[in-house]
Design a protein around this motif. Structure first.
Motif, mmCIF file in Angstrom:
data_model
loop_
_atom_site.group_PDB
_atom_site.id
_atom_site.type_symbol
_atom_site.label_atom_id
_atom_site.label_comp_id
_atom_site.label_asym_id
_atom_site.label_seq_id
_atom_site.Cartn_x
_atom_site.Cartn_y
_atom_site.Cartn_z
ATOM 1 N N VAL A 136 -12.711 64.595 -59.646
ATOM 2 C CA VAL A 136 -13.725 64.449 -58.605
ATOM 3 C C VAL A 136 -13.854 65.718 -57.764
ATOM 4 C CG1 VAL A 136 -14.316 63.209 -56.484
ATOM 5 C CG2 VAL A 136 -13.527 61.939 -58.485
ATOM 6 N N GLY A 142 -17.873 64.418 -58.169
ATOM 7 C CA GLY A 142 -17.656 64.344 -56.729
ATOM 8 C C GLY A 142 -18.952 64.255 -55.948
ATOM 9 N N LEU A 218 -16.369 67.964 -50.231
ATOM 10 C CA LEU A 218 -15.626 67.412 -51.363
ATOM 11 C C LEU A 218 -15.672 68.298 -52.597
ATOM 12 C CD1 LEU A 218 -13.979 65.027 -52.448
ATOM 13 C CD2 LEU A 218 -16.121 63.943 -53.124
ATOM 14 N N VAL A 219 -16.829 68.849 -52.921
ATOM 15 C CA VAL A 219 -16.963 69.609 -54.172
ATOM 16 C C VAL A 219 -17.356 71.061 -53.952
ATOM 17 C CG1 VAL A 219 -17.621 67.496 -55.377
ATOM 18 C CG2 VAL A 219 -19.398 69.010 -54.539
#
Length: 283
Positions: A136, A142, A218-219
């Protein structure tokens, strides 16, 4: 006495006129502020729209946004509809706590939600998922997870509003005649909420297309890997390519406008429903 009443009525009309003019002036100010921002994007982005349509990077970010938004929105509706049903039609344990958590999530900054996901998927559980093949962090999957954490509470609220607006007497009659809860849900609730469900899908999809804060946390934003349309704007501005950023912004503006038009069409009352309401009032 009549003269005094006439003066009072005249003063009331003048006061209403003053208040109405003030509201009109404030509305014009809001229009100038919001419309000016949109006009700036249109003026700067339109001449470069063709360039954006032939750019491999813009096409990649457009495809990434379309795919991830569609996947996350589909998951949102599959989860939000039964959740809203549980909140409105059952005696679910800790019902109030669930409501508070959903409302709290709606009020949190998106970057904080992304940070929370980063903590979760960086934990031993997240590492186990990565070893099992579900990566993820810094991966396209993600993006879907970030859109889910942002849009799922919104979709639940929309579905709950739709279910709260239904006439429960129809469900009660069906249950009295022996229909199971699932059959009531399938044959009564879903058809009556059809337009609301489609509208929720469209609006949630549009929110997914524009999500950036949680995704960034997150990504990250890696060119031609985790680059969505908002990420493309961010990267181009960061590297000084303002022309391409404005062209990408114009693409997003056109998508948002199309989404808004579609949502308004879906929310328009059906003709036979309006006619039926008129007939009932006529009786």
């Amino acid at each position: 006495m009549a003269t005094r009443s006439w003066k009072q009525a005249n003063n009331h009309v003048r006061a209403q006129g003053t208040f109405a003019n003030l509201c009109i002036a404030l509305a014009a100010l809001v229009l100038l502020f919001v419309g000016g921002a949109i006009a700036a994007v249109v003026v700067a982005g339109t001449p470069r729209l063709v360039e954006a349509g032939t750019s491999p990077e813009v096409l990649f970010s457009l495809g990434m946004s379309l795919v991830t938004s569609t996947i996350s929105t589909t998951i949102c509706l599959l989860l939000s509809l039964p959740t809203a049903y549980a909140l409105t039609r059952t005696h679910m344990p800790l019902n109030r706590l669930v409501e508070v958590v959903i409302e709290l999530t709606l009020s949190l900054p998106y970057i904080l939600l992304g940070f929370a996901l980063l903590l979760v998927f960086s934990s031993p559980m997240g590492k186990a998922l990565r070893d099992a093949g579900f990566a993820v962090v810094f991966q396209p999957a993600g993006i879907v997870m970030a859109q889910l954490i942002v849009n799922l509470p919104f979709a639940v609220r929309m579905m709950r509003t739709a279910l709260d607006g239904l006439d429960r007497r129809l469900e009660l009659v069906a249950a009295t005649l022996g229909a199971s809860p699932f059959r009531v849900f399938r044959t009564i609730i879903l058809p009556l909420c059809r337009n609301s469900i489609v509208s929720a899908f469209v609006l949630t999809w549009a929110r997914g297309m524009g999500e950036f804060g949680a995704t960034l946390m997150l990504v990250g934003v890696t060119r031609m890997k985790t680059e969505t349309l908002p990420g493309s704007i961010y990267l181009n501005i960061s590297t000084g390519n303002n022309d391409m950023a404005m062209a990408t912004a114009m693409v997003m503006l056109l998508l948002s406008a199309a989404t808004l038009i579609l949502a308004n069409l879906l929310n328009r009352p059906r003709a036979h429903a309006v006619d039926g309401g008129r007939a009932c009032r006529g009786r």
